[in-house]
Design an enzyme around this catalytic site. Structure first.
Site, PDB file in Angstrom:
ATOM      1  N   LYS A  96       2.393  -2.157  -0.052  1.00 54.11           N
ATOM      2  CA  LYS A  96       1.103  -2.635   0.047  1.00 54.11           C
ATOM      3  C   LYS A  96       0.647  -3.922  -0.303  1.00 54.11           C
ATOM      4  O   LYS A  96      -0.407  -4.343  -0.456  1.00 54.11           O
ATOM      5  CB  LYS A  96       0.257  -1.837  -0.802  1.00 54.11           C
ATOM      6  N   TYR A 112     -10.224   2.768   1.959  1.00 51.71           N
ATOM      7  CA  TYR A 112     -10.700   2.202   0.461  1.00 51.71           C
ATOM      8  C   TYR A 112     -11.080   0.934   0.632  1.00 51.71           C
ATOM      9  O   TYR A 112     -10.460  -0.113   1.232  1.00 51.71           O
ATOM     10  CB  TYR A 112      -9.372   2.172  -0.313  1.00 51.71           C
ATOM     11  N   TYR A 155       1.194  -5.666   6.846  1.00 49.17           N
ATOM     12  CA  TYR A 155       0.489  -4.508   5.887  1.00 49.17           C
ATOM     13  C   TYR A 155      -0.736  -3.975   6.867  1.00 49.17           C
ATOM     14  O   TYR A 155      -0.821  -2.725   6.893  1.00 49.17           O
ATOM     15  CB  TYR A 155       0.091  -5.196   4.687  1.00 49.17           C
ATOM     16  N   SER A 190      -7.448   1.600   4.749  1.00 52.39           N
ATOM     17  CA  SER A 190      -7.869   0.268   3.964  1.00 52.39           C
ATOM     18  C   SER A 190      -9.126  -0.495   4.593  1.00 52.39           C
ATOM     19  O   SER A 190      -9.098  -0.140   5.980  1.00 52.39           O
ATOM     20  CB  SER A 190      -6.697  -0.639   3.710  1.00 52.39           C
ATOM     21  N   ASN A 194       9.834   7.488  -4.440  1.00 52.33           N
ATOM     22  CA  ASN A 194      11.148   6.961  -4.503  1.00 52.33           C
ATOM     23  C   ASN A 194      10.975   6.009  -5.893  1.00 52.33           C
ATOM     24  O   ASN A 194      12.308   5.236  -6.109  1.00 52.33           O
ATOM     25  CB  ASN A 194      11.280   5.938  -3.259  1.00 52.33           C
ATOM     26  N   LEU A 195      10.103   6.052  -6.519  1.00 53.80           N
ATOM     27  CA  LEU A 195       9.876   5.139  -7.744  1.00 53.80           C
ATOM     28  C   LEU A 195      10.246   3.660  -7.457  1.00 53.80           C
ATOM     29  O   LEU A 195      10.585   2.902  -8.404  1.00 53.80           O
ATOM     30  CB  LEU A 195      10.870   5.728  -8.779  1.00 53.80           C
ATOM     31  N   LYS A 204      -1.665  -0.066   8.734  1.00 53.43           N
ATOM     32  CA  LYS A 204      -3.017   0.725   8.481  1.00 53.43           C
ATOM     33  C   LYS A 204      -3.550   1.244   9.855  1.00 53.43           C
ATOM     34  O   LYS A 204      -3.910   2.233  10.127  1.00 53.43           O
ATOM     35  CB  LYS A 204      -3.984   0.155   7.700  1.00 53.43           C
ATOM     36  N   GLY A 255       2.444   6.611  -7.916  1.00 54.36           N
ATOM     37  CA  GLY A 255       1.914   5.101  -8.009  1.00 54.36           C
ATOM     38  C   GLY A 255       0.421   5.079  -8.464  1.00 54.36           C
ATOM     39  O   GLY A 255       0.001   5.986  -8.978  1.00 54.36           O
ATOM     40  N   TYR A 256      -0.221   3.866  -8.228  1.00 53.18           N
ATOM     41  CA  TYR A 256      -1.563   3.776  -8.974  1.00 53.18           C
ATOM     42  C   TYR A 256      -2.661   4.479  -8.647  1.00 53.18           C
ATOM     43  O   TYR A 256      -2.962   5.406  -9.250  1.00 53.18           O
ATOM     44  CB  TYR A 256      -1.888   2.358  -8.791  1.00 53.18           C
ATOM     45  N   ASN A 279     -11.780  -2.124  -2.638  1.00 49.39           N
ATOM     46  CA  ASN A 279     -10.837  -2.503  -3.683  1.00 49.39           C
ATOM     47  C   ASN A 279     -10.869  -1.502  -4.742  1.00 49.39           C
ATOM     48  O   ASN A 279     -11.829  -1.666  -5.879  1.00 49.39           O
ATOM     49  CB  ASN A 279     -11.277  -4.018  -4.205  1.00 49.39           C
TER      50      ASN A 279
END
Ligand code: UD1
Length: 364
Positions: free
Chosen positions: A107, A200, A172, A147, A54-55, A176, A32-33, A202
């Site tokens: 997310k 995190y 979501y 987050s 899991n793509l 968290k 992922g990112y 942004n």
């Protein structure tokens, strides 16, 4: 004279040994990112990595990008972390895993309002499966991606790790908060491992090589991919959600942190958790820049950094948006010895270079 080369040879050998001796890290959601940028930094620091993904929101070709940047292809297992048997098989195949970084999670705030069970199941079962398997497999620590959403609409900015946790406004966000609580309960119950929770702000931008970056599915929900897709002509114009907030220019304020800076913090957190006996069983760090930047300021920075215009219009507020939030990163600066110092203009150029690379490859 004769000594210098020997010392150098030994030094190189030791460096190699140190690198070879680093513990293997399991990175869930590693294609992922944020995961992919973190795998790059882990490998650069000498950690062997195995990714499980899991793509569902990423692409196998991300591994090529990681390999082009680092010269190393991380091991990869395609599986879902909610599948306990698949995870058991992974630990049996890689008995040398000593650290985990858990990025595998859904997310999208809006989607979580529509499909809450999906979010609770994915995000919480993944975490609980990992926690269950850590002790029997000798894993010494887990880094968890949390987050700034846990602070909700803060009473004061910048927020510190001691700022109050507010009731979550989306499933979501609630995953968290609950995940942080689950980890805390497990550690307090005497689990034989440590945890670092990273909150995190942004994350934005891409690797400076433009080999990896953010690749949202469908219409982007987040600001930066929407900006770059508008700039390149995929979207007609950006909608700025509200200019009537009580902020200097009326648009919302966020703490935009460069994704490579963010990735580097994970390596520092892992080093500390695995190697520093002073690390507490559970530690929490804000990962931000310490600067609040408004949505309109960000658009201006993008335009002046890249020379590319972003057509936009002001529309109504987006339901559930926080008015302003930025972080105080002093704790991470001092304890982890880490700082987010990439200038925002450079980050904007990296996001643009990545968008151009996607176009060049015919992906978008
Ligand atoms: C949200 C979540 C955050 C999560 C992140 C990643 C909350 C409070 N925040 O961040 O926890 O990690 O998504 O999914 O739940 N904007 C526009 N036009 C657009 C898109 C965004 O004006 O087309 C504005 C938004 O109104 C907001 C800012 O840009 O003020 C940033 O939005 P976004 O990138 O979606 O992130 P957050 O909502 O801050």
């Amino acid at each position: 004279m004769l000594h210098t080369p020997t010392i150098l040879v030994n030094f190189a050998r030791n460096v190699n040994l140190i690198h070879m001796k680093k513990d293997r890290i399991l990175v869930t959601g590693g294609t992922g990112y944020i995961g992919s940028h973190t795998v790059v930094e882990l490998q650069n620091a000498g950690y062997p990595v195995v990714i499980i993904d899991n793509l569902s929101n990423s692409n196998i070709e991300v591994l090529d990008g990681i390999e082009r940047i680092t010269g190393l292809r991380p091991d990869f297992v395609e599986a879902d972390c909610t599948d306990l048997d698949a995870l058991k098989a992974l630990f049996a195949k890689y008995p040398d895993i000593r650290g985990i970084i858990n990025f595998a999670a859904s997310k999208a705030v809006g989607e979580s309002m529509e499909k809450p069970v999906l979010y609770y199941r994915n995000n919480l079962n993944t975490l609980m499966n990992l926690l269950d398997l850590m002790a029997p497999n000798g894993v010494k620590g887990i880094v968890f991606s949390s987050s700034c959403t846990v602070y909700g609409e803060p009473d004061e900015n910048p927020v510190t790790e001691q700022s109050p946790i507010k009731k979550a406004t989306s499933p979501y966000g609630n995953t968290k908060q609950i995940s942080e609580e689950i980890i805390t309960d497990v550690i307090n119950a005497g689990a034989p491992f440590k945890s670092v929770i990273l909150r995190y702000f942004n994350p934005v931008g891409a690797h400076p090589s433009a080999e990896i970056g953010e690749l949202p599915n469908g219409v982007p929900q987040n600001l930066i991919p929407y900006i770059t897709q508008t700039a390149i002509g995929i979207r007609k114009e950006l909608s700025v959600f509200g200019n009537d907030y009580p902020t200097p220019d009326g648009s919302c304020i966020r703490d935009f942190i460069n994704v490579v800076d963010l990735a580097k913090a994970h390596v520092k957190a892992m080093d500390r958790m695995l190697e520093n006996p002073e690390a507490a069983p559970i530690e929490i760090y804000n990962l931000g820049t310490g600067n609040g930047v408004s949505v309109l300021e960000l658009i201006n920075t993008f335009e002046s950094a890249t020379g590319v215009k972003v057509p936009y219009k002001i529309v109504g507020r987006r339901a559930g948006d926080i008015e302003k939030v930025w972080g105080n990163p002093s704790h991470a600066n001092e304890v982890l010895g880490w700082k987010a110092d990439t200038p925002l203009a450079d980050t904007m150029r990296s996001a643009w270079a990545w968008q151009c690379k996607l176009r060049e490859r015919g992906i978008m």
